[in-house]
Motif scaffolding. Structure first.
Motif, PDB file in Angstrom:
ATOM      1  N   LEU A 178     -28.573  57.395  21.168  1.00  0.00           N
ATOM      2  CA  LEU A 178     -29.241  57.564  20.078  1.00  0.00           C
ATOM      3  C   LEU A 178     -29.178  56.826  18.960  1.00  0.00           C
ATOM      4  CD1 LEU A 178     -28.476  61.316  20.050  1.00  0.00           C
ATOM      5  CD2 LEU A 178     -30.564  60.529  20.353  1.00  0.00           C
ATOM      6  N   GLU A 179     -28.047  55.756  19.167  1.00  0.00           N
ATOM      7  CA  GLU A 179     -28.273  54.816  18.098  1.00  0.00           C
ATOM      8  C   GLU A 179     -28.724  53.890  18.071  1.00  0.00           C
ATOM      9  OE1 GLU A 179     -23.652  54.707  18.736  1.00  0.00           O
ATOM     10  OE2 GLU A 179     -23.007  56.304  17.654  1.00  0.00           O
ATOM     11  N   GLU A 180     -28.935  53.296  19.493  1.00  0.00           N
ATOM     12  CA  GLU A 180     -29.471  52.675  19.692  1.00  0.00           C
ATOM     13  C   GLU A 180     -31.481  52.279  19.263  1.00  0.00           C
ATOM     14  OE1 GLU A 180     -28.927  50.937  23.542  1.00  0.00           O
ATOM     15  OE2 GLU A 180     -27.177  50.479  23.231  1.00  0.00           O
ATOM     16  N   PHE A 181     -31.840  53.729  19.730  1.00  0.00           N
ATOM     17  CA  PHE A 181     -33.105  54.251  19.303  1.00  0.00           C
ATOM     18  C   PHE A 181     -32.867  54.252  18.066  1.00  0.00           C
ATOM     19  CE2 PHE A 181     -33.781  57.558  22.776  1.00  0.00           C
ATOM     20  CZ  PHE A 181     -34.281  56.686  23.877  1.00  0.00           C
ATOM     21  N   ARG A 182     -32.186  55.144  16.946  1.00  0.00           N
ATOM     22  CA  ARG A 182     -32.653  54.522  15.414  1.00  0.00           C
ATOM     23  C   ARG A 182     -32.617  53.252  14.929  1.00  0.00           C
ATOM     24  NH1 ARG A 182     -28.680  59.440  15.872  1.00  0.00           N
ATOM     25  NH2 ARG A 182     -29.333  60.859  14.729  1.00  0.00           N
ATOM     26  N   SER A 183     -31.116  52.459  15.656  1.00  0.00           N
ATOM     27  CA  SER A 183     -31.597  51.044  15.107  1.00  0.00           C
ATOM     28  C   SER A 183     -33.221  50.367  15.104  1.00  0.00           C
ATOM     29  CB  SER A 183     -30.172  50.415  15.520  1.00  0.00           C
ATOM     30  OG  SER A 183     -30.550  50.216  16.980  1.00  0.00           O
ATOM     31  N   GLY A 184     -33.455  50.634  16.706  1.00  0.00           N
ATOM     32  CA  GLY A 184     -34.227  49.744  16.312  1.00  0.00           C
ATOM     33  C   GLY A 184     -34.743  48.953  18.072  1.00  0.00           C
ATOM     34  N   GLU A 185     -32.596  48.849  18.522  1.00  0.00           N
ATOM     35  CA  GLU A 185     -32.303  47.765  20.123  1.00  0.00           C
ATOM     36  C   GLU A 185     -32.833  48.402  20.714  1.00  0.00           C
ATOM     37  OE1 GLU A 185     -28.161  47.206  21.432  1.00  0.00           O
ATOM     38  OE2 GLU A 185     -28.141  47.390  19.873  1.00  0.00           O
ATOM     39  N   ARG A 186     -33.245  49.723  21.011  1.00  0.00           N
ATOM     40  CA  ARG A 186     -34.065  50.012  21.787  1.00  0.00           C
ATOM     41  C   ARG A 186     -34.978  50.909  21.612  1.00  0.00           C
ATOM     42  NH1 ARG A 186     -31.176  51.510  27.858  1.00  0.00           N
ATOM     43  NH2 ARG A 186     -29.466  50.948  26.637  1.00  0.00           N
ATOM     44  N   ASP A 187     -35.595  51.366  22.616  1.00  0.00           N
ATOM     45  CA  ASP A 187     -37.052  52.161  22.848  1.00  0.00           C
ATOM     46  C   ASP A 187     -36.752  52.865  24.207  1.00  0.00           C
ATOM     47  OD1 ASP A 187     -38.340  51.394  19.923  1.00  0.00           O
ATOM     48  OD2 ASP A 187     -38.863  49.627  21.202  1.00  0.00           O
ATOM     49  N   VAL A 188     -36.257  52.894  25.007  1.00  0.00           N
ATOM     50  CA  VAL A 188     -36.449  53.867  26.434  1.00  0.00           C
ATOM     51  C   VAL A 188     -35.169  53.609  27.021  1.00  0.00           C
ATOM     52  CG1 VAL A 188     -37.344  54.230  29.101  1.00  0.00           C
ATOM     53  CG2 VAL A 188     -38.918  53.094  26.555  1.00  0.00           C
ATOM     54  N   ALA A 189     -34.731  54.799  27.634  1.00  0.00           N
ATOM     55  CA  ALA A 189     -33.534  54.584  28.679  1.00  0.00           C
ATOM     56  C   ALA A 189     -33.822  55.173  29.380  1.00  0.00           C
ATOM     57  CB  ALA A 189     -32.641  55.447  27.983  1.00  0.00           C
ATOM     58  N   GLU A 190     -33.549  55.065  30.867  1.00  0.00           N
ATOM     59  CA  GLU A 190     -34.173  55.952  32.217  1.00  0.00           C
ATOM     60  C   GLU A 190     -32.870  55.905  32.999  1.00  0.00           C
ATOM     61  OE1 GLU A 190     -37.246  54.110  34.391  1.00  0.00           O
ATOM     62  OE2 GLU A 190     -36.583  52.206  33.644  1.00  0.00           O
ATOM     63  N   PHE A 191     -32.567  56.642  33.858  1.00  0.00           N
ATOM     64  CA  PHE A 191     -32.194  57.056  35.558  1.00  0.00           C
ATOM     65  C   PHE A 191     -32.506  58.132  35.977  1.00  0.00           C
ATOM     66  CE2 PHE A 191     -30.484  57.572  31.205  1.00  0.00           C
ATOM     67  CZ  PHE A 191     -29.069  56.574  30.430  1.00  0.00           C
ATOM     68  N   TRP A 192     -32.198  57.411  37.469  1.00  0.00           N
ATOM     69  CA  TRP A 192     -32.188  58.667  38.214  1.00  0.00           C
ATOM     70  C   TRP A 192     -30.999  58.619  39.228  1.00  0.00           C
ATOM     71  CZ3 TRP A 192     -34.463  53.635  37.087  1.00  0.00           C
ATOM     72  CH2 TRP A 192     -33.861  52.416  37.758  1.00  0.00           C
ATOM     73  N   ILE A 193     -31.366  60.330  39.713  1.00  0.00           N
ATOM     74  CA  ILE A 193     -30.349  60.438  40.784  1.00  0.00           C
ATOM     75  C   ILE A 193     -31.133  61.738  41.511  1.00  0.00           C
ATOM     76  CG2 ILE A 193     -28.802  60.776  38.749  1.00  0.00           C
ATOM     77  CD1 ILE A 193     -29.277  63.677  38.514  1.00  0.00           C
TER      78      ILE A 193
END
Length: 401
Positions: free
Chosen positions: A338-353
């Protein structure tokens, strides 16, 4: 006008019943001299509504045009530069030049392997044809729907059928070019000439129908606001590398977001359409993916209710801080995303299990407004075992019956 329409419908019916083209032209040449091109589209629409098969009308289109040719002469361009019709007509001219050049290049082939320069020319022309796909997509996804909204549905449908025929001819030509090394030069030359000539002829006939029948009908039916919206949508879909720059002159408010036009009482409007609350809820619940929206204050605001959920959700979670919806051991990861989304550092995060024999794909997306301001995050969860097992291809309902 109605009397003339009935006479013209009689002409088409007589062709349908086997009358010779020259006989019909001779009998009705005086009448045809004054026929507005747009009446052809209206007549064909009425014939299909009265029961004539669309395929039959399509088969007769070339005959119709031969009969009406003298009355269908039109100016070079029907609309000023920047107008969607001008752009399409300019691309027609460019595509006809490409088709003629391809036919001419094929005619230079002989019984000996072609020179490198000729091979390179054929490759460039093939690229031009492949890049023409966008021209047809703009017609099918923008122009045709607007014309259909005004009640003229069959002529666009017939033109779309011809688009598919053009695509089929192009696929055959591409396959032939790919097989050049496996064929004798003389055989390749002969087959390429036939393929190029067939495509060039098809393009010429098809563009003539659009220029002289469909486009005039569109110009008569669509409002100025609709043309401005169409141009904005053209800009969004993009153009062909050979689209003339001069044809893309500014037009109206082109480049602005196209306004949604459907409107109903109580509808929720979006730039690309509108839903009632009931429709929107049902659509979101029909998606084959779980979605959860968390607002800019990290509070859960919405989740859909798909038929088979992987992770349970309860209405009690609405308004809850998203950090409280996760095990304590993973909260630091949630906060980091969420912090990286707010700062614009990141737009997507993904995982698979792997979970209970299921392959679960989890993605988080930063949600931003048109200016890039952070509005919240969207979580999507999807079980992918079925998709990962797919192989080959399946078209529409192949295999069902």
């Amino acid at each position: 006008m109605q009397d003339r329409k009935e006479v013209l419908k009689g002409i088409i019916r007589s062709l349908h019943e086997g009358s010779a083209v020259e006989d019909v032209k001779e009998r009705f040449s005086e009448l045809l001299r004054d026929v507005p091109a747009t009446e052809i589209a209206e007549i064909e629409e009425e014939l299909i509504r009265e029961g004539m098969a669309r395929e039959e009308v399509h088969r007769l289109c070339d005959v119709h045009l031969a009969v009406f040719q003298e009355s269908l002469e039109s100016q070079q361009y029907l609309a000023p530069a920047g107008h969607p019709v001008h752009i399409l007509m300019a691309e027609h001219d460019a595509l006809l030049r490409i088709g003629a050049a391809l036919e001419a290049a094929a005619g230079k082939l002989g019984s000996a392997p072609p020179a490198d320069e000729l091979v390179q020319q054929l490759a460039r022309l093939e690229d031009d044809l492949r890049n023409s796909a966008n021209h047809y997509l703009r017609e099918e996804n923008v122009l045709f729907p607007y014309i259909e909204k005004h009640g003229l549905t069959q002529p666009p449908a017939i033109m779309w059928m011809e688009h598919d025929q053009i695509r089929e001819l192009e696929r055959g030509l591409y396959g032939l070019l790919e097989s050049r090394a496996e064929m004798a030069p003389a055989e390749f030359a002969s087959e390429l000439v036939k393929a190029a000539r067939g495509l060039h002829t098809m393009l010429d006939d098809h563009f003539r129908k659009e220029n002289t029948v469909l486009f005039p009908a569109g110009l008569r039916l669509l409002t100025e606001d609709e043309w401005v919206s169409a141009r904005a949508q053209f800009d969004e879909l993009g153009y062909c590398p050979f689209t003339p720059e001069a044809a893309l002159a500014p037009f109206g408010a082109s480049g602005a977001a196209a306004a949604a036009e459907p409107e109903a009482g109580g509808a929720i409007r979006f730039p690309t359409g509108a839903f009632s609350v009931e429709e929107l809820d049902a659509m979101l619940n029909t998606l084959p993916v779980e979605i959860t929206f968390v607002d800019a204050n990290d509070r859960v605001r919405y989740f859909n209710q798909t038929e088979e959920r992987i992770f349970p959700r309860a209405v009690a979670a609405i308004g809850r801080e998203v950090q409280l919806c996760h095990p304590q051991k993973s909260v630091h990861l949630v906060n980091k995303i969420l912090e990286e989304f707010r700062s614009g550092e990141r737009d997507v995060a993904e995982f698979w299990i792997q979970m209970g024999g299921k392959f679960v794909h989890i993605r988080y997306f930063a949600v931003r407004d048109a200016e890039g301001a952070y509005l919240g995050s969207l979580e999507t969860v999807q079980e992918l075992s079925h998709l990962r097992a797919l192989d080959g291809e399946r078209r529409l309902l192949d295999g069902e019956g």
